[in-house]
Design an enzyme around this catalytic site. Structure first.
Site, PDB file in Angstrom:
ATOM      1  N   LYS A 150       0.821  -1.203   0.000  1.00 27.48           N
ATOM      2  CA  LYS A 150       0.000   0.000   0.000  1.00 27.48           C
ATOM      3  C   LYS A 150       0.856   1.255   0.000  1.00 27.48           C
ATOM      4  CE  LYS A 150      -2.422   3.296   2.028  1.00 27.48           C
ATOM      5  NZ  LYS A 150      -1.825   4.250   2.925  1.00 27.48           N
ATOM      6  N   ASP A 169      -6.242   0.989   0.667  1.00 28.19           N
ATOM      7  CA  ASP A 169      -6.431   1.328   2.072  1.00 28.19           C
ATOM      8  C   ASP A 169      -7.902   1.143   2.429  1.00 28.19           C
ATOM      9  OD1 ASP A 169      -8.074   3.751   1.770  1.00 28.19           O
ATOM     10  OD2 ASP A 169      -6.301   4.489   0.768  1.00 28.19           O
TER      11      ASP A 169
END
Length: 229
Positions: A150, A169
């Site tokens: 991420k 996310d």
DNA sequence: ATACAGAGGTGTTCC
DNA sequence: TGGAACACCTCTGTA
């Protein structure tokens, strides 16, 4: 039937508007602002190493923390030249409001030792040597403390070099669920699971005609009310 | 007052 | 070998 890591939310919890038309009309309204922001990201990629490092530090700080707070912290650190020179002890006071700040202060120092050697930045050079965004992300994940899929994708996107990467996310997951791209939000993301969902986002992106990077900012602005980073 | 969810997750350990 | 479980251990808004 694919195996999921776990379930925190089911579709039922997000019952209501899953209409892609609504998403697309929101895009029409924000398209110009979103694309302007993406051009700014690409511009950051052409700035000096120190500024690219600021972006990297911002991404290292963001997990479980407010993006605005992290941005302010990085500006404060940069203003006192602590990103390139500060010890963890000197950095720490600037991380007020940032969760897990002790570990993150160490991540910043570790990153600095990697990319600022003998008073010389080697970050931009390193970033520009990669063949593509996927290779860059793999390298960052494998070689840096604090960089998962991420955050590595987040960093690359923020310097205009990761527009085909998904930044998975909680905000994005929530929107993916809402629009039927995924049918459950995994409690944890293995590499395999991350890449599987990323492929689904890519498919969705193509299907509705909104580029990956645009989609990320669109989803994120849906949740936070602003187009930030 | 006190509890609790939410904030752009990642590293380490254990099996 | 890969994935759970746990560590990290803050601060704010809300009820």
């Amino acid at each position: 039937v694919r195996k999921e890591a776990g379930v925190v939310t089911t579709l039922e919890d997000w019952r209501g508007n899953r209409d892609v038309d609504r998403l697309m009309s929101a895009y029409e309204g924000r398209k110009n602002a979103i694309q302007k922001r993406l051009r700014e990201f690409r511009e950051i990629g052409r700035r000096p190493d120190a500024e690219i490092f600021e972006e990297m530090c911002f991404c290292l700080l963001t997990p479980q923390s407010k993006a605005r707070v992290c941005d302010k912290a990085v500006r404060s650190l940069a203003a006192e030249d602590l990103l390139a020179n500060g010890s963890t002890e000197e950095i720490l006071p600037h991380l007020e409001g940032v969760r897990f700040r002790n570990g993150k202060a160490r991540w910043i120092v570790a990153a600095r030792e990697q990319f600022f050697k003998d008073g010389q930045w080697v970050l931009k050079k390193r970033v520009e040597e990669f063949q593509d965004a996927l290779e860059a992300r793999e390298w960052l994940v494998a070689n840096m403390l604090g960089m998962g899929y991420k955050e590595a994708g987040h960093f690359l996107r923020n310097i205009g070099k990761g527009e085909e990467l998904a930044i998975l996310d909680r905000h994005i997951m929530k929107n993916l669920l809402r629009h039927g791209v995924i049918d459950m939000v995994p409690t944890s993301l293995s590499k395999r699971e991350y890449l599987r969902i990323e492929a689904l986002v890519k498919e969705f992106s193509g299907r509705i005609g909104i580029p990956m990077a645009d989609l990320d900012l669109l989803f994120w602005s849906n949740e936070t009310g602003e187009i930030f980073k």
